[in-house]
Motif scaffolding. Structure first.
Motif, mmCIF file in Angstrom:
data_model
loop_
_atom_site.group_PDB
_atom_site.id
_atom_site.type_symbol
_atom_site.label_atom_id
_atom_site.label_comp_id
_atom_site.label_asym_id
_atom_site.label_seq_id
_atom_site.Cartn_x
_atom_site.Cartn_y
_atom_site.Cartn_z
ATOM 1 N N SER A 1 -6.282 -23.649 -16.916
ATOM 2 C CA SER A 1 -6.409 -22.701 -18.026
ATOM 3 C C SER A 1 -7.836 -22.601 -18.554
ATOM 4 O O SER A 1 -8.205 -21.588 -19.150
ATOM 5 C CB SER A 1 -5.468 -23.103 -19.171
ATOM 6 O OG SER A 1 -4.119 -22.978 -18.769
ATOM 7 N N ALA A 2 -8.632 -23.642 -18.375
ATOM 8 C CA ALA A 2 -10.025 -23.621 -18.831
ATOM 9 C C ALA A 2 -10.782 -24.742 -18.144
ATOM 10 O O ALA A 2 -10.189 -25.719 -17.670
ATOM 11 C CB ALA A 2 -10.112 -23.771 -20.348
ATOM 12 N N VAL A 3 -12.091 -24.591 -18.077
ATOM 13 C CA VAL A 3 -12.987 -25.642 -17.598
ATOM 14 C C VAL A 3 -13.917 -26.011 -18.745
ATOM 15 O O VAL A 3 -14.512 -25.127 -19.372
ATOM 16 C CB VAL A 3 -13.807 -25.173 -16.376
ATOM 17 C CG1 VAL A 3 -14.845 -26.222 -15.989
ATOM 18 C CG2 VAL A 3 -12.887 -24.868 -15.202
ATOM 19 N N VAL A 4 -14.032 -27.297 -19.030
ATOM 20 C CA VAL A 4 -14.947 -27.779 -20.065
ATOM 21 C C VAL A 4 -16.113 -28.479 -19.377
ATOM 22 O O VAL A 4 -15.911 -29.332 -18.507
ATOM 23 C CB VAL A 4 -14.254 -28.752 -21.034
ATOM 24 C CG1 VAL A 4 -15.267 -29.341 -22.018
ATOM 25 C CG2 VAL A 4 -13.137 -28.046 -21.794
ATOM 26 N N SER A 5 -17.330 -28.128 -19.773
ATOM 27 C CA SER A 5 -18.509 -28.714 -19.149
ATOM 28 C C SER A 5 -19.602 -28.943 -20.179
ATOM 29 O O SER A 5 -19.740 -28.187 -21.144
ATOM 30 C CB SER A 5 -19.034 -27.793 -18.038
ATOM 31 O OG SER A 5 -20.214 -28.316 -17.448
ATOM 32 N N VAL A 6 -20.375 -30.014 -19.956
ATOM 33 C CA VAL A 6 -21.606 -30.276 -20.721
ATOM 34 C C VAL A 6 -22.745 -30.192 -19.703
ATOM 35 O O VAL A 6 -23.237 -31.206 -19.216
ATOM 36 C CB VAL A 6 -21.582 -31.663 -21.394
ATOM 37 C CG1 VAL A 6 -22.752 -31.805 -22.374
ATOM 38 C CG2 VAL A 6 -20.257 -31.903 -22.097
ATOM 39 N N PRO A 7 -23.175 -28.986 -19.341
ATOM 40 C CA PRO A 7 -24.120 -28.833 -18.226
ATOM 41 C C PRO A 7 -25.570 -29.151 -18.564
ATOM 42 O O PRO A 7 -26.395 -29.275 -17.658
ATOM 43 C CB PRO A 7 -23.960 -27.360 -17.846
ATOM 44 C CG PRO A 7 -23.557 -26.692 -19.116
ATOM 45 C CD PRO A 7 -22.730 -27.682 -19.861
#
Length: 472
Positions: free
Chosen positions: A244-250
């Motif tokens: 449903s979603a991707v969470v990233s700290v890029p």
């Protein structure tokens, strides 16, 4: 915007590769600044900057009036994690609550929580802005700031974002009560209970706590400590699972410290846009670039409104002010509605004061001083850990930000080490906190470098090394 790194970074990358291959042996003298400038056909300051990057990474050490040398006991980089691609509920809360209980203890040497040293924050400038805002607003400063929040602050945020390539209208921003609320709103409008969210592995425990509180499951994406999320692995996950979603700290990743390349950020945005899966971008450390040009966020490459961009000043300026913001793209109306339902309104006084910090230049002046302090502490912490902790440990200084991710030898249990350190008034972050169920990273710790390298603190690092050594 060019994808190639600046000259100093490209030189540092080539030297780093030579060290890793063994072309430059431990203890070997590096080329002098002048010689390196001649070889690379760059200026002396550029050559020195490249060597300083390697020094901050713990790969070389500077000796007064002698030059730079490859570290004799150079730690290797942590290995790229390889989690299994299975969606699981988050069950790590005991470790997190234990860390926060430690942080409340008086006299604690806090190396675990990712909080900046209060003495490094611009208290005089903050007070000046607050008093100025109170005089300007008068009685209206005691009222509510109705979402989406004060226009003067949203306008300043939009102006700042334009510097690094994000061209956004103030009307596309919603102010929040800190970063956590921004992330919560992003998850609420993209997911429902039981849904699967793809996260980096290891993943910031605050994100995992949010998933747990919303009844969401996490699926971990292999993430390299130098280059970031494995995009090929992510593509496979998207094909095999309903995400449903991707969470990233890029940028300035927590906890690994990497900053993804511009090319990879573009690829990530395009991959998720094609898949119809929203990207929730946590950019709370984005301003901590240590004197380099600020890295553009993934949101700068978002043409469809699929990226929900979240950030705050909690790690850079004033954690207690609890001001964050979200640029939710085409989900603006849903986020605005959820923001009203979450806490009705914000504080006009704090919002006006932050707008003043931005417009006056006080924030940028603070960032320059703060960034240099962080850079110096990261370098000192890395060198001390390399010297004092057990042989076989692996560490990589961050590209940006102030967090060190350390892999201990296999015989050292990080939870036991943290308990032993806590009994002596020292807090460190155990790696198990950064896994949904605490089943991995048993030999890893996260160290907060956003504090001065005082003799007391360096002695604490030495003590952690001694405690780790006795776990043989």
């Amino acid at each position: 915007m060019a994808d190639s790194p600046p000259n100093y970074q490209a030189i540092a990358n080539r030297l780093r590769a030579a060290i890793r291959r063994g072309d430059l042996a431990p203890g070997a003298k590096m080329p002098s600044v002048r010689r390196l400038a001649e070889i690379e056909q760059v200026s002396a300051p550029t050559a020195e900057h490249a060597l300083r990057v390697l020094e901050a990474s713990g790969l070389v050490v500077a000796r007064p009036r002698s030059g730079f040398y490859v570290c004799a006991d150079m730690p290797a980089e942590p290995l790229a994690p390889q989690p299994g691609a299975t969606a699981r509920p988050v069950t790590l809360t005991a470790n997190v609550h234990a860390l926060f209980a430690q942080v409340r203890a008086p006299g604690l040497i806090a190396l675990g929580a990712a909080s900046p040293c209060a003495a490094w924050l611009p208290d005089k400038a903050l007070a000046r802005s607050m008093l100025g805002a109170a005089r300007r607003l008068g009685a209206s400063g005691l009222a509510y700031s109705v979402p989406p929040g004060r226009l003067d602050l949203r306008s300043q945020i939009a102006r700042r974002a334009a510097r690094w390539g994000l061209h956004i209208s103030p009307d596309q921003l919603v102010l929040t009560q800190g970063q956590s609320q921004a992330m919560r709103l992003a998850l609420q409008v993209t997911c429902k209970a039981g849904d699967v969210v793809a996260v980096e592995s290891p993943c910031y425990f605050g994100t995992l706590m949010l998933l747990r509180s919303l009844g969401l499951r996490a699926i971990e994406v292999p993430t390299h400590p130098r280059t970031g999320m494995d995009l090929a692995a992510l593509a496979q996950i998207l094909q095999r699972h309903r995400v449903s979603a991707v969470v990233s700290v890029p940028t300035a990743n927590n906890p690994l410290g990497f900053t993804m390349s511009i090319a990879d950020k573009r690829t990530l945005v395009r991959l998720l846009d094609d898949a119809g899966v929203p990207l929730i971008e946590d950019d709370v450390y984005g301003d901590l670039s240590a004197g380099k040009p600020r890295a553009p966020a993934c949101k700068a490459f978002d043409e469809s409104g699929n990226v929900l961009y979240c950030t705050s000043v909690s790690k850079t300026l004033a954690p207690g002010w609890r001001i964050g913001w979200i640029a939710p793209g085409h989900r603006f109306e849903a986020v605005l509605e959820a923001r009203v339902e979450a806490s009705l309104a914000g504080s006009p006084l704090f919002e006006a004061a932050l707008a003043d910090m931005f417009s006056s230049g006080d924030y940028d002046r603070h960032l320059r001083r703060y960034g240099q302090r962080i850079k110096d502490s990261v370098r000192t912490f890395s060198s001390r850990i390399a010297a004092a902790w057990p042989a076989g440990m692996k560490l990589r200084a961050p590209d940006d930000g102030f967090l060190l991710w350390v892999e201990l030898p296999a015989h050292v249990n990080a939870l036991s080490l943290c308990e032993a350190a806590a009994s002596e008034g020292i807090s460190i972050g155990p790696g198990a906190m950064f896994c949904p169920d605490g089943s991995r990273y048993a030999h890893h710790v996260r160290i907060n470098c956003a504090q001065p390298a005082t003799p007391k603190l360096l002695a604490a690092l030495d003590r952690i090394g001694a405690l780790a050594a006795v776990q043989a």
